[in-house]
Design an enzyme around this catalytic site. Structure first.
Site, PDB file in Angstrom:
ATOM      1  N   GLY A   1       0.847  -1.180   0.000  1.00 20.78           N
ATOM      2  CA  GLY A   1       0.000   0.000   0.000  1.00 20.78           C
ATOM      3  C   GLY A   1       0.882   1.229   0.000  1.00 20.78           C
ATOM      4  NE  ARG A   2       4.218   2.283   5.230  1.00 18.53           N
ATOM      5  CZ  ARG A   2       3.506   2.645   6.304  1.00 18.53           C
ATOM      6  NH1 ARG A   2       3.381   3.912   6.606  1.00 18.53           N
ATOM      7  NH2 ARG A   2       2.972   1.734   7.083  1.00 18.53           N
TER       8      ARG A   2
ATOM      9  NE  ARG B   1       1.804   6.473   8.795  1.00 13.54           N
ATOM     10  CZ  ARG B   1       3.069   6.801   8.896  1.00 13.54           C
ATOM     11  NH1 ARG B   1       3.476   8.014   8.604  1.00 13.54           N
ATOM     12  NH2 ARG B   1       3.963   5.917   9.296  1.00 13.54           N
TER      13      ARG B   1
ATOM     14  CB  CYS C   1     -10.725  19.547  22.271  1.00 14.17           C
ATOM     15  SG  CYS C   1     -11.648  20.958  21.683  1.00 14.17           S
ATOM     16  CD  GLU C   2      -7.845  14.050  22.252  1.00 13.94           C
ATOM     17  OE1 GLU C   2      -6.727  13.738  22.699  1.00 13.94           O
ATOM     18  OE2 GLU C   2      -8.907  13.760  22.823  1.00 13.94           O
TER      19      GLU C   2
HETATM   20  C1  LIG Z   1      -2.663  -7.718   5.408  1.00 15.64           C
HETATM   21  C2  LIG Z   1      -2.070  -6.432   4.967  1.00 15.64           C
HETATM   22  N1  LIG Z   1      -1.559  -6.350   3.740  1.00 15.64           N
HETATM   23  C3  LIG Z   1      -0.999  -5.199   3.277  1.00 15.64           C
HETATM   24  C4  LIG Z   1      -0.954  -4.061   4.054  1.00 15.64           C
HETATM   25  C5  LIG Z   1      -0.342  -2.823   3.480  1.00 15.64           C
HETATM   26  O1  LIG Z   1       0.761  -2.419   4.196  1.00 15.64           O
HETATM   27  P1  LIG Z   1       1.701  -1.278   3.613  1.00 15.64           P
HETATM   28  O2  LIG Z   1       0.837  -0.136   3.283  1.00 15.64           O
HETATM   29  O3  LIG Z   1       2.639  -0.982   4.756  1.00 15.64           O
HETATM   30  O4  LIG Z   1       2.395  -1.847   2.415  1.00 15.64           O
HETATM   31  C6  LIG Z   1      -1.459  -4.092   5.363  1.00 15.64           C
HETATM   32  C7  LIG Z   1      -1.413  -2.888   6.205  1.00 15.64           C
HETATM   33  O5  LIG Z   1      -1.962  -2.743   7.243  1.00 15.64           O
HETATM   34  C8  LIG Z   1      -2.051  -5.314   5.822  1.00 15.64           C
HETATM   35  O6  LIG Z   1      -2.561  -5.388   7.051  1.00 15.64           O
END
Ligand SMILES: Cc1ncc(COP(=O)(O)O)c(C=O)c1O
Length: 395
Positions: free
Chosen positions: A273-274, A309, A340-341
């Site tokens: 994802g990231r 984050r 308010c945190e």
């Molecule tokens: C099962 C699973 N796959 C993939 C990802 C994606 O992780 P990233 O964005 O760090 O690559 C996550 C993130 O929480 C996850 O829980």
């Protein structure tokens, strides 16, 4: 480097016009950058037939971005009915979808197996009973326990709630086989935001070893292994980027060695994802107040509900002020939202160029786990999401 200079060069000359039209705050994503990262990933793994990225929808569940992933030939890693639904709406179907959930209900499994289905990745042996029926293709998420160290963010595998334990793994496949499964996959996810590429090489080696062990014991073959997401990105200017090509080269060698020993190799899947979108998004916000007490506070019109984050993990996100250089007589400030945190802070004691009310502030690397983690505490609305298209238009 946070935010690529290519994205900066595309965005900054247009920023005032985009702000005037859409208003702040907003996340803006860079289509050209996302495509460039996706194409590089595919090229790096071209030596493994059938390599496929299943984009982790949770990182950036925006339909316009998911359409870009479809266009690049990627599948989707989904963890919920909502993520399955989003992925199906942009054309994902059947084996394009991998359903990796945990603590799952019967209703969720039924949804994952309806409408053309998905690849079911089971988080526990007990979940076999919760499936409407055993699918032809089944995958299990492996938790190696003390056989592997997790990284700092994801923690020790023995303490993680995820996956089937080492001692249960063979039994899990035996039961699935007994109930009619014909094709098999093996998955794990052991690291998060890890920039040391050798983690992923070790993960691939570990899964291939388990595939050999299980194949021999049960007389089954494996369609694929999935080494998960977790590839890291450099959030700080001084962070070294992940060595993607070295990672791919060493994993490809492992696969070739596997094929030499076994006559064929499984496909390789990953679910980043990231890595795919993180660096290709920024949060643009405007300074609405300055406050001088024991510290100097720069108050912006975005808050933690747009990006949690920093507040949640104390995570660093680089900040720049368009038109001002970092070296311009820096002042030490906290950049804060209006919740308010007291942890509603994008930066704490950060040297930044002098910032005045009305200035724009750009918070980098918000393209993954940014907007998606947002919430509505204090009745704050989440910001807009914009896409800076390859052709220069903004949607
Ligand atoms: C099962 C699973 N796959 C993939 C990802 C994606 O992780 P990233 O964005 O760090 O690559 C996550 C993130 O929480 C996850 O829980």
């Amino acid at each position: 480097m946070p935010m690529s200079s290519a994205f900066e060069n595309r965005l900054y000359p247009r920023l005032d016009e985009i702000v005037a039209h859409f208003g702040t705050p907003f996340h803006i994503y860079d289509e050209a950058g996302i495509r460039d990262t996706g194409e590089r990933l595919k090229a790096a793994f071209a030596g493994i037939p059938g390599f496929r990225e299943y984009f982790a929808v949770k990182a950036l569940p925006n339909p316009a971005v998911l359409e870009i992933m479809v266009d690049m030939g990627f599948g989707f890693d989904c963890s919920s009915i909502a993520e399955l639904e989003l992925s199906r709406r942009v054309g994902g179907n059947g084996d394009d979808l991998m359903f990796t959930s945990n603590n799952t209900t019967r209703r969720e499994f039924a949804a994952a197996m309806a409408d053309g289905g998905s690849i079911i990745n089971l988080d526990d042996i007990s979940l076999i009973e919760k499936l409407p029926q055993m699918p032809e293709l089944i995958c299990f998420r492996y938790n190696p326990g003390q056989r592997r160290t997790g990284n700092a963010i994801i923690g020790k595998p023995v303490e993680a709630k995820y996956g089937v334990s080492h001692d249960q793994l063979l039994r899990a496949y035996a039961i699935a086989q007994d109930r009619g499964a014909k094709r098999f996959g093996l998955h794990t996810m052991l690291a998060s935001n890890e920039r040391d590429y050798t983690y992923m090489v070790q993960t691939a080696a570990m899964l291939l070893e388990q595939v050999e062990r299980i194949s021999v014991a049960l007389g089954i073959g494996f369609d694929f292994i999935n080494i998960g997401g977790g590839l890291g990105i450099p959030y700080r200017p001084e962070d070294a980027p992940l060595k993607t090509d070295a990672m791919a080269r060493e994993i490809t060698t492992l696969f070739n060695d596997f094929a030499m020993r076994n006559g064929s190799m499984p496909r390789l899947y990953m679910e980043s994802g990231r890595y795919m979108t993180g660096p290709h998004g920024v949060l643009v916000t405007q300074v609405i107040n300055r406050k001088e007490i024991y510290r100097t506070y720069v108050g912006v019109d975005a808050c933690m509900s747009s990006l949690m984050r920093p507040g949640m993990y104390n995570a660093y996100h680089h900040i720049t002020v368009p038109g001002k250089r970092e070296t311009d007589s820096p002042q030490i400030v906290d950049v804060v939202g209006s919740l308010c945190e007291n942890n509603d802070k994008f930066a704490i004691q950060r040297p930044l160029p002098p910032i005045a009310e009305g200035d724009l502030v750009v918070i980098h690397d918000t393209g993954a786990h940014g907007h998606a983690m947002g919430f509505n505490y204090n009745g704050k609305l989440r910001p807009k999401e914009l896409l800076f298209r390859q052709d220069g238009t903004v949607a």
